[in-house]
Scaffold this active site. Structure first.
Site, PDB file in Angstrom:
ATOM      1  CE1 TYR A  60      98.659  57.901 -73.512  1.00  0.00           C
ATOM      2  CE2 TYR A  60      96.589  57.888 -74.396  1.00  0.00           C
ATOM      3  CZ  TYR A  60      97.640  58.683 -73.699  1.00  0.00           C
ATOM      4  OH  TYR A  60      97.480  59.786 -73.172  1.00  0.00           O
ATOM      5  NE  ARG A 103      92.730  65.331 -67.227  1.00  0.00           N
ATOM      6  CZ  ARG A 103      92.840  65.333 -68.616  1.00  0.00           C
ATOM      7  NH1 ARG A 103      92.248  66.303 -69.275  1.00  0.00           N
ATOM      8  NH2 ARG A 103      93.510  64.385 -69.131  1.00  0.00           N
ATOM      9  CD  GLU A 143      98.298  64.179 -73.592  1.00  0.00           C
ATOM     10  OE1 GLU A 143      98.305  65.072 -74.480  1.00  0.00           O
ATOM     11  OE2 GLU A 143      97.463  63.670 -73.141  1.00  0.00           O
ATOM     12  CG  ASP A 144      96.590  63.875 -69.345  1.00  0.00           C
ATOM     13  OD1 ASP A 144      95.861  64.355 -69.988  1.00  0.00           O
ATOM     14  OD2 ASP A 144      96.805  63.013 -69.230  1.00  0.00           O
ATOM     15  CG  ASP A 187      95.931  64.978 -77.859  1.00  0.00           C
ATOM     16  OD1 ASP A 187      95.566  65.227 -79.081  1.00  0.00           O
ATOM     17  OD2 ASP A 187      95.710  63.922 -77.359  1.00  0.00           O
ATOM     18  CG  ASP A 188      94.380  66.782 -72.337  1.00  0.00           C
ATOM     19  OD1 ASP A 188      94.556  65.515 -72.590  1.00  0.00           O
ATOM     20  OD2 ASP A 188      95.504  67.390 -72.190  1.00  0.00           O
ATOM     21  CE  LYS A 210      97.850  61.361 -75.885  1.00  0.00           C
ATOM     22  NZ  LYS A 210      96.929  62.460 -75.939  1.00  0.00           N
ATOM     23  CG  ASN A 235      90.044  57.968 -72.018  1.00  0.00           C
ATOM     24  OD1 ASN A 235      89.352  56.952 -72.238  1.00  0.00           O
ATOM     25  ND2 ASN A 235      90.509  58.802 -72.855  1.00  0.00           N
TER      26      ASN A 235
HETATM   27  P1  NAD Z   1      88.627  68.792 -67.226  1.00  0.00           P
HETATM   28  O1  NAD Z   1      88.972  68.224 -65.686  1.00  0.00           O
HETATM   29  O2  NAD Z   1      89.120  69.846 -67.731  1.00  0.00           O
HETATM   30  O3  NAD Z   1      86.879  68.425 -67.111  1.00  0.00           O
HETATM   31  C1  NAD Z   1      86.173  67.895 -66.395  1.00  0.00           C
HETATM   32  C2  NAD Z   1      84.812  68.489 -66.443  1.00  0.00           C
HETATM   33  O4  NAD Z   1      83.894  67.522 -65.777  1.00  0.00           O
HETATM   34  C3  NAD Z   1      84.717  69.927 -65.635  1.00  0.00           C
HETATM   35  O5  NAD Z   1      83.892  70.730 -66.235  1.00  0.00           O
HETATM   36  C4  NAD Z   1      83.738  69.284 -64.024  1.00  0.00           C
HETATM   37  O6  NAD Z   1      83.248  70.470 -63.845  1.00  0.00           O
HETATM   38  C5  NAD Z   1      82.776  68.276 -64.880  1.00  0.00           C
HETATM   39  N1  NAD Z   1      82.524  67.646 -63.980  1.00  0.00           N
HETATM   40  C6  NAD Z   1      82.877  67.086 -62.886  1.00  0.00           C
HETATM   41  N2  NAD Z   1      82.089  66.064 -62.005  1.00  0.00           N
HETATM   42  C7  NAD Z   1      80.781  66.269 -62.836  1.00  0.00           C
HETATM   43  C8  NAD Z   1      79.430  65.721 -62.844  1.00  0.00           C
HETATM   44  N3  NAD Z   1      79.638  64.886 -61.942  1.00  0.00           N
HETATM   45  N4  NAD Z   1      78.785  65.924 -63.507  1.00  0.00           N
HETATM   46  C9  NAD Z   1      79.248  66.760 -64.681  1.00  0.00           C
HETATM   47  N5  NAD Z   1      80.288  67.272 -64.766  1.00  0.00           N
HETATM   48  C10 NAD Z   1      81.121  66.961 -63.812  1.00  0.00           C
HETATM   49  O7  NAD Z   1      88.737  67.154 -67.867  1.00  0.00           O
HETATM   50  P2  NAD Z   1      88.740  67.053 -69.613  1.00  0.00           P
HETATM   51  O8  NAD Z   1      90.141  67.086 -70.033  1.00  0.00           O
HETATM   52  O9  NAD Z   1      87.859  67.533 -69.972  1.00  0.00           O
HETATM   53  O10 NAD Z   1      88.761  65.412 -69.287  1.00  0.00           O
HETATM   54  C11 NAD Z   1      87.389  64.907 -68.804  1.00  0.00           C
HETATM   55  C12 NAD Z   1      87.446  63.308 -69.202  1.00  0.00           C
HETATM   56  O11 NAD Z   1      87.638  63.247 -70.629  1.00  0.00           O
HETATM   57  C13 NAD Z   1      88.695  62.532 -68.561  1.00  0.00           C
HETATM   58  O12 NAD Z   1      88.167  61.269 -68.282  1.00  0.00           O
HETATM   59  C14 NAD Z   1      89.215  62.148 -69.803  1.00  0.00           C
HETATM   60  O13 NAD Z   1      90.099  61.098 -69.614  1.00  0.00           O
HETATM   61  C15 NAD Z   1      88.253  62.248 -70.980  1.00  0.00           C
HETATM   62  N6  NAD Z   1      89.068  62.636 -72.432  1.00  0.00           N
HETATM   63  C16 NAD Z   1      88.706  61.604 -73.282  1.00  0.00           C
HETATM   64  C17 NAD Z   1      89.207  61.673 -74.415  1.00  0.00           C
HETATM   65  C18 NAD Z   1      89.016  60.907 -75.472  1.00  0.00           C
HETATM   66  O14 NAD Z   1      88.673  59.598 -75.384  1.00  0.00           O
HETATM   67  N7  NAD Z   1      89.424  60.969 -77.027  1.00  0.00           N
HETATM   68  C19 NAD Z   1      90.274  62.901 -74.856  1.00  0.00           C
HETATM   69  C20 NAD Z   1      90.326  63.902 -73.748  1.00  0.00           C
HETATM   70  C21 NAD Z   1      89.634  63.693 -72.419  1.00  0.00           C
END
Ligand code: NAD
Length: 545
Positions: free
Chosen positions: A97, A150, A239-240, A262-263, A168, A402
């Site tokens: 993963y 995504r 997911e994603d 899950d996100d 997953k 991530n």
């Molecule tokens: P998303 O695309 O829904 O959201 C990303 C957000 O970041 C958007 O609001 C965007 O406007 C903002 N953004 C982009 N560039 C930016 C910048 N320079 N400054 C500030 N904000 C900025 O994606 P998501 O589902 O919210 O996931 C975002 C990240 O979180 C991914 O890398 C994902 O892997 C990670 N994530 C981690 C976990 C975990 O570790 N448990 C869980 C879910 C998501």
């Protein structure tokens, strides 16, 4: 029971990953199942086979090769795959993963060997149920579905996103003991807007741009309802998906079928659990926290929503709780005066002057907790981390993006820029950090702490819906599993080696909510926790004679 009668010849058995034991078939089985001569004569135990797997795994020269090797094992001997992963979870989980699955998805067409899961495409519109019926299992408990738009923080990977549902679902089995035969990975291929992939001669998906609008919605709707028809009661985990689709699809189906995202919801639960643990270290109340998010997407808004519910549960009003959560996106602080804000950000668009960037937001708002969910690497710069460190004795810093290459800062940076005072967690794992002779163990806010237990609980009680209250219960259950010893080393999640027990506790908590709210469809067992434990799949070879 398997007999030579329902397997047409020994070779078929060796090629069926759900039944194959390889060199572990006994003398008696070899005779009865027409295997004699098809295997080398020496018989090995599962433990000895695992040793061979680990030796080969360690000999691989890079992580992607390790991924390919483990997928190949899953394709030829499922029991041995799960036994080896479960017994070596800390080492192998990051390979099957996040973070390595990210690289695997980027190169999915290049490393592709054998099919796994179901591919539904826009060309199947009108006959999705027929395609679902091609899946060999008649009973499905959990479906993880992506449209590949995504993938982690890597963007649109189209049909290559299939690595994510596969990974997953493997974690549902590894972490919670959901039987692998109940797991169905699905990728919906509606095209990709990733021009590089479209030009890649080995790309596995449709060579077209993404469909949008009504055509897309109709396809998703057909998938959701066809699942009800072909696999009634199956839990669908979205997911994603891009945040534009994720929020609306969750709203559309959450109260109609058994589903969650899950996100949005899993991330929220694991992060809230980490915050509860951090507050045990700082000895503070949740309602006294001001949380600043870098990133206002699925993860950021999902976490903020659950924190608001948690603050309300502690007696704070909804509006006041919302004002404790602030979001920064690519255009700066999300505030009311900004035009064209996406719907999902509106609840956190507070009355405040425009603030252009994260550092100014930190200086203006003075947050107690900083959460990175932007997918933008190295955006928790030294001045930002130091500023949070000046405001707080023990700043809580979660760099959750991530894979590892996208983390807002590394564990070492967080600890060294705060002289070891930070309480840190990341999305992908970081190794322990030693500073001035003291070792700090970074927490991994991995969704795998939550979604497998939620899934186990949901399918075992047959809940009609998965509710936000269940994710709140899961967060509290997870936080309760963190011991004082874990906290002493700064670790705000239980060790991964305990994940199966933790998942059983979460499953019991989730099912508890389902029974309380009248959502369960299976008779309540006397002891929910013992029941969940008893339902966990153990990858051990069965005797076939
Ligand atoms: P998303 O695309 O829904 O959201 C990303 C957000 O970041 C958007 O609001 C965007 O406007 C903002 N953004 C982009 N560039 C930016 C910048 N320079 N400054 C500030 N904000 C900025 O994606 P998501 O589902 O919210 O996931 C975002 C990240 O979180 C991914 O890398 C994902 O892997 C990670 N994530 C981690 C976990 C975990 O570790 N448990 C869980 C879910 C998501």
């Amino acid at each position: 029971m398997l007999t030579s009668k329902n397997v047409s010849g020994g070779v078929d058995l060796l090629h069926d990953p759900t039944l194959n034991k390889g060199t572990a078939f006994t003398e008696e089985e070899r005779d009865k199942l027409a295997l004699r001569g098809l295997l080398p004569p020496r018989i090995f135990t599962g433990e000895e086979q695992s040793k061979r797997i680990l030796e080969n795994f360690h000999n691989k020269t890079n992580d992607l090769e390790k991924y390919i090797y483990m997928v190949a094992l899953q394709d030829r001997n499922e029991t041995l795959f799960y036994r080896t992963v479960i017994d070596n979870i800390e080492e192998i989980m990051p390979i099957i993963y996040t973070p390595v699955v990210g690289k695997a998805c980027q190169l999915f067409g290049h490393i592709w060997r054998r099919p796994r899961g179901l591919y539904l495409t826009i060309n199947d519109k009108g006959c999705i149920a027929d395609v679902l019926r091609n899946w060999p299992m008649k009973k499905v408990g959990i479906i993880v579905v992506t449209d590949g738009e995504r993938i982690l923080g890597l963007g649109d990977l189209g049909a290559n996103g299939m690595g994510i549902p596969i990974g997953k679902l493997a974690l549902y089995t590894v972490c919670a003991g959901v039987h692998p035969s109940l797991c169905l990975p699905i990728t919906i291929d509606v095209g990709t807007n990733n021009e590089e992939l479209l030009k890649d001669p080995l790309y596995i998906g449709l060579l077209r741009n993404r469909i949008r609008g009504d055509e897309y919605d109709e396809l998703i709707d057909e998938v959701v309802w066809a699942v009800q028809d072909v696999f009634p009661g199956a839990l669908i985990q979205f997911e994603d998906f891009s945040n534009f689709n994720a929020f609306r699809l969750l709203r559309k189906y959450q109260k109609k079928v058994c589903t969650f995202n899950d996100d949005i919801q899993g991330t929220a639960s694991v992060t809230l659990a980490g915050i509860y643990s951090a507050l045990r270290i700082t000895d503070q109340k949740l309602t006294d926290q001001k949380i600043l998010f870098q990133g206002a997407g699925e993860a950021g808004v999902g976490i903020a929503n659950l924190i608001v519910s948690a603050m309300e549960a502690e007696g704070m009003s909804h509006d006041k709780a919302k004002r404790q959560c602030w979001l920064v996106d690519s255009k700066g602080l999300v505030v009311k005066s900004r035009e064209n804000l996406q719907n999902h950000k509106l609840a956190y668009a507070h009355d405040h002057e425009l603030v252009p960037d994260l550092l100014s937001a930190v200086e203006t708002l003075k947050p107690t907790i900083l959460v990175g969910v932007s997918g933008q690497p190295q955006t928790f710069t030294q001045p930002i981390v130091e500023a949070v460190g000046e405001i707080n004795e023990q700043p809580v810093i979660f760099a959750l993006s991530n894979p590892t290459s996208k983390a807002e800062c590394t564990a070492e940076q967080a600890y060294s820029w705060t002289n070891g005072r930070a309480i840190f967690a990341s999305g992908s794992p970081f190794k322990p950090v030693t500073l001035d002779g003291k070792t700090y163990i970074p927490g991994q806010g991995n969704n795998a702490y939550v979604f497998p237990g939620v899934g186990l609980g949901a399918i075992e009680c047959g809940t009609k819906h998965v509710t936000d209250e269940m994710f709140f219960a899961a967060a509290k259950a997870l936080a309760n599993e963190v011991t004082e010893d874990d906290l002493v080393s700064g670790c705000i999640y239980p060790p991964l080696t305990q994940i199966r027990d933790v998942s059983a506790v979460i499953a019991a908590a989730v099912a508890g909510v389902a029974y309380e709210r009248g959502l369960a469809t299976v008779e309540r067992p006397d002891n929910l926790l013992e029941y969940m434990k008893s339902r966990q799949y153990e990858p051990n070879y069965e005797s076939y004679v």
